[in-house]
Design an enzyme around this catalytic site. Structure first.
Site, mmCIF file in Angstrom:
data_model
loop_
_atom_site.group_PDB
_atom_site.id
_atom_site.type_symbol
_atom_site.label_atom_id
_atom_site.label_comp_id
_atom_site.label_asym_id
_atom_site.label_seq_id
_atom_site.Cartn_x
_atom_site.Cartn_y
_atom_site.Cartn_z
ATOM 1 N N THR A 163 2.704 -0.296 -2.611
ATOM 2 C CA THR A 163 1.526 -0.013 -1.797
ATOM 3 C C THR A 163 0.924 -1.361 -1.418
ATOM 4 O O THR A 163 0.484 -2.126 -2.273
ATOM 5 C CB THR A 163 0.498 0.833 -2.571
ATOM 6 O OG1 THR A 163 1.094 2.099 -2.854
ATOM 7 C CG2 THR A 163 -0.760 1.052 -1.749
ATOM 8 N N LYS A 190 -0.500 5.884 3.129
ATOM 9 C CA LYS A 190 -0.839 5.723 1.719
ATOM 10 C C LYS A 190 -2.325 5.413 1.556
ATOM 11 O O LYS A 190 -2.970 5.858 0.604
ATOM 12 C CB LYS A 190 0.025 4.627 1.079
ATOM 13 C CG LYS A 190 -0.233 4.373 -0.411
ATOM 14 C CD LYS A 190 0.150 5.550 -1.294
ATOM 15 C CE LYS A 190 -0.289 5.393 -2.735
ATOM 16 N NZ LYS A 190 0.551 4.535 -3.556
ATOM 17 N N LYS A 235 -7.079 -2.625 -6.002
ATOM 18 C CA LYS A 235 -6.309 -3.342 -4.974
ATOM 19 C C LYS A 235 -6.131 -2.474 -3.736
ATOM 20 O O LYS A 235 -6.370 -2.895 -2.606
ATOM 21 C CB LYS A 235 -4.950 -3.744 -5.565
ATOM 22 C CG LYS A 235 -3.962 -4.372 -4.615
ATOM 23 C CD LYS A 235 -2.820 -3.454 -4.145
ATOM 24 C CE LYS A 235 -1.918 -2.956 -5.248
ATOM 25 N NZ LYS A 235 -0.799 -2.122 -4.716
#
Lengths: 294, 294
Positions: free
Chosen positions: A104, A179, A247
């Site tokens: 990701t 995502k 993150k």
């Protein structure tokens, strides 16, 4: 260019053998692929090497030997280094090689990789996943793919070994953007789940009995069914790490700002998770957000 | 005290024949209960009267004739008036009568009703529901019950006619508190769903294809599966009204404050829904929150 990515025809390279990557690589091996692996910490490759995987001493060596290289790394900076750095994938892959980043990471970086790959006649896909450690172990990941459609089609034999829900989302970066949608939906919902449980406790209710009333209806969610029971048991161990979620939220916030989207809920969730990080919970599971409400 | 609340033995009174109440009362009639009804707007009772329900001219008349009175009203002030007002239920019900408030209302008011009911040898339950108009129509509601356990047990024959998931949550007010947990979980999740969709659109993705990737995984929720498709079609018609959701969030916030819970996500959702109300969206469905992100 070769496009036979069947187990009989192709060598797959795998870089990044953490909890997710290790399981995913194992499935490729069992599906019959010749598998070359590299990981910063070599010990994490031991089990795969026993099962027949071949060790490479660098990403460059993986790139030279594989028909398709999969990367499953921690942070965008790791992706940047493995692709663009000296001895990186872009510089060392043979023309026609597939470069599939399943980390990701940032949509912007996915676009830059794709552009540079095109220039070198390489075929880059961004293909992040959801489903966590369990999905990786059971080969039931959801895989969201961005890049050229013909490359997606050619890579399907490989992707379908690791996931049950492989969906083409659009041009380079579209996998990462999808995502981000996933993480954005989760971020606010985690607040809802934790606040509902904290309210239940403070109101003197039995949280498990409350779940019996609410988990199957309009308040229902994956997080309520799967993470709330862990919270009730006091289990804050990681299915998905706080530090990785933070993150992801940072990438999503950066992209949202760029596109002029005021994602109020996401911002608030990022603030609360930031406090959690400051309290030393970076290696807890995302359900540790509950501690902000105790 | 009589406790036979079977269709053969009991007359049920129903006050509040809106979208929810109308369906619920219909199920009681079809189950064989003798049914007495009252509603502020009589026309809403027409269909039930044709089917054999009996009209009462006031809540007091319902109270005098029924063994169990169910109320399904709009706001806590309506509940207050129907129970405590002149000509109200508490003053007019015969000893032993069940008073079951299925309105989503304040836990505090539920406790006050229960206390006053006890004093008058009446048996009060708070039993709010989730499942919306569809759940009411299909008799598949989730019913969350607070009050004395023996009264809950006695009332089960009636409650099970309307719901498939009837759960005893604890003493008076516990049903309402549980419903608050439900609404708290929904409130933040609605932000996540709307932000994920707004992000998808602005990133140039196809929102329906994004749902294929994310609705079945860790981002999945009832709202993502059921309301996101409506948002994508531009359908903001009410399954559940914004104005009622705001009422519920206000009760939850008040209770949270009282118990010292800082429900950050709920507060933020209330602020955004407040803006929506100011923009004249009070009669839209809760999915209209999406308009805050366009």
């Amino acid at each position: 260019m070769r496009t036979d990515l069947s187990p009989e025809g192709a060598t797959v390279g795998f870089i990044g053998l953490g909890v997710m990557g290790g399981s995913m690589a194992g499935h490729l091996l069992r599906a019959g692929y010749r598998l070359c692996v590299y990981n910063r910490t070599k010990a994490k490759a031991d089990k795969l090497l026993e099962q027949g995987a071949e060790w490479c001493d660098s990403p460059a060596e993986v790139a030279r030997r594989a028909d398709a290289v999969i990367t499953m790394l921690g942070f965008p900076r790791d992706v940047e280094e493995v692709y663009f750095g000296p001895g990186g994938l872009l510089e060392n892959a043979r023309p026609g090689t597939f470069l599939i980043d399943m980390t990701t990471s940032s949509p912007d970086l996915a676009v830059r990789i794709h552009e540079e790959a095109k220039r070198r006649r390489l075929r880059a896909l961004d293909a992040p996943v959801s489903g966590g450690d369990v999905g990786a172990r059971e080969a039931k990941l959801s895989i969201m793919v961005g890049g050229d459609f013909e490359d997606y089609e050619a890579a399907l034999p490989i992707l379908r070994v690791m996931g049950t829900n492989v969906v083409y989302q659009g041009a380079a970066g579209a996998g990462q953007h999808t995502k981000m949608c996933n993480q954005i939906a989760i971020a606010s919902n985690m607040m809802g789940v934790c606040e509902a449980l904290a309210y239940a406790r403070k109101a003197g209710l039995d949280p498990e009995t409350v779940l019996k009333s609410i988990a199957g209806g309009a308040a229902g969610s994956w997080s309520l069914s799967n993470l709330a029971p862990r919270i009730i048991r006091g289990d804050f161990s990681p299915g998905f790490y706080v530090k990785h979620f933070v993150k992801d939220m940072d990438i999503a916030l950066q992209e949202a700002e760029r596109m002029g989207l005021d994602a109020h809920g996401l911002k608030l969730a990022r603030t609360l998770y930031g406090r959690l990080m400051e309290q030393g919970e970076e290696n807890s599971g995302t359900q540790a957000l509950y501690k902000q409400y105790e």
